[in-house]
Enzyme design. Structure first.
Site, PDB file in Angstrom:
ATOM      1  N   SER A 192      39.670  28.435  40.339  1.00  0.00           N
ATOM      2  CA  SER A 192      40.106  29.600  39.927  1.00  0.00           C
ATOM      3  C   SER A 192      41.184  29.960  40.582  1.00  0.00           C
ATOM      4  CB  SER A 192      38.711  30.325  39.954  1.00  0.00           C
ATOM      5  OG  SER A 192      39.156  31.805  40.020  1.00  0.00           O
TER       6      SER A 192
ATOM      7  N   TYR B 259      34.212  33.468  48.139  1.00  0.00           N
ATOM      8  CA  TYR B 259      34.617  32.960  46.954  1.00  0.00           C
ATOM      9  C   TYR B 259      35.797  32.179  46.901  1.00  0.00           C
ATOM     10  CZ  TYR B 259      35.418  32.707  41.957  1.00  0.00           C
ATOM     11  OH  TYR B 259      35.890  32.338  40.652  1.00  0.00           O
TER      12      TYR B 259
END
Length: 313
Positions: free
Chosen positions: A158, A183
């Site tokens: 991502s 994350y």
């Protein structure tokens, strides 16, 4: 230093869908494993690959939910897998290897984002353990089948990787937890995993890629409040994609003949991504720390030490 991170002119782009990617592609006789292949981008990926003739294995933490979601899709089978549990990873891999089938396409699609702090195993930070260590161990345990298939491995990363590189002095966030930095570290790990897997696997004919899907409304944001989702949307300042558009890049990385002879690169919008600006945050391109072969090799060694698994040792 020269980098392979440059667009190759795929002819596809931001709005391309899985149907555009697979138009005219016949995957009959090919077998794909898609983690999380029953929800969001994963379900769009499963539908597309199965629609092109592939047999798709969907490992899922909750098999009944996966069976319900994939009902009616020809060529799909579901098995149990919890990426946060290394024993579950081992059990799934053993069951699959016992079937004696090669894997042509492996897509590590499952993941969690910005979760509250949780620990698994011997105190591993949950997002790193689930998004990275689970897939690291899975691919290594399935390596005999992947090598026999001689195909591709796609690690779904991502642009969140731009939030943090690998925190080498505190990968477990023992000095204070930040869900977004955690994350970011996990998504950097997904990209670095592909870099080093490609370096190791190319001799066996296996190439690895990482992919940024884009911004899509899926259950990945289930840990976020409405206000947090609004703030995230404003921070990204980009058009959102449909699941079929979001899944397109990982399907392209797994199947496109334009990538023959390439590997270890981070892809976005159905092309190889360009290097990101040094100060990029949730923007286009790949940050240097997520494409560094030395950091990729270091992460591989750490992952092998933590999980006790290394198919190349």
């Amino acid at each position: 230093m020269a980098t392979p991170q440059h667009k190759i002119g795929s002819g596809l782009g931001f709005h391309s869908t899985v149907h555009d990617v697979l138009r005219g592609v016949d995957l009959t006789g090919r077998l794909a494993v898609v983690t999380g292949g029953h929800s969001g981008l994963g379900l769009a990926t499963t539908r597309a690959l199965a629609g092109a003739g592939a047999r798709v294995v969907v490992p899922a933490r909750r098999p009944p939910a996966a069976l319900e979601a994939t009902e009616g899709i020809d060529g799909v089978e579901v098995d149990e897998l919890d990426l946060a549990d290394q024993r579950s990873v081992r059990s799934f891999a053993e069951r699959f290897l016992a079937s004696g089938r090669p894997i042509d396409l492996m897509i590590g699609n499952a993941g969690i984002m910005a979760s509250p702090e949780f620990r698994v195993g011997p105190g591993w930070e949950g997002q790193f353990a689930t998004n990275h260590l689970g897939h690291y161990a899975l691919v290594n345990r399935l390596w005999p089948a992947i090598a026999e298939g001689g195909g591709r491995v796609v690690s779904v990363s991502s642009n969140g990787h731009q939030l943090s590189g690998i925190r080498w002095d505190d990968t477990r966030f023992e000095r204070g937890y930040d869900k977004w930095l955690a994350y970011g570290q996990a998504k950097t790990a997904n990209a670095l995993f592909a870099v080093h897997l490609d370096a190791l696997g190319a001799a066996s004919g296996v190439r690895a890629f990482s992919a940024h899907p884009g911004t899509i409304a899926t259950s990945l944001g289930r840990h976020m409040s409405a206000d947090e989702l609004t703030d995230l949307t404003a921070a990204i300042d980009a058009e959102w994609k449909t699941p079929e558009q979001g899944a397109a890049t990982q399907v392209w990385a797994a199947t496109s003949p334009l990538l023959d002879g390439l590997g270890g690169v981070y892809c976005e919008d159905c092309d190889v991504a360009e290097p990101a600006a040094p100060d990029a945050a949730l923007a286009g391109g790949v940050s240097a720390w997520a494409a560094d072969p030395e950091q990729a090799a270091r992460l591989w060694r750490l992952s092998a030490d933590l999980t006790g698994v290394d198919a190349f040792a």
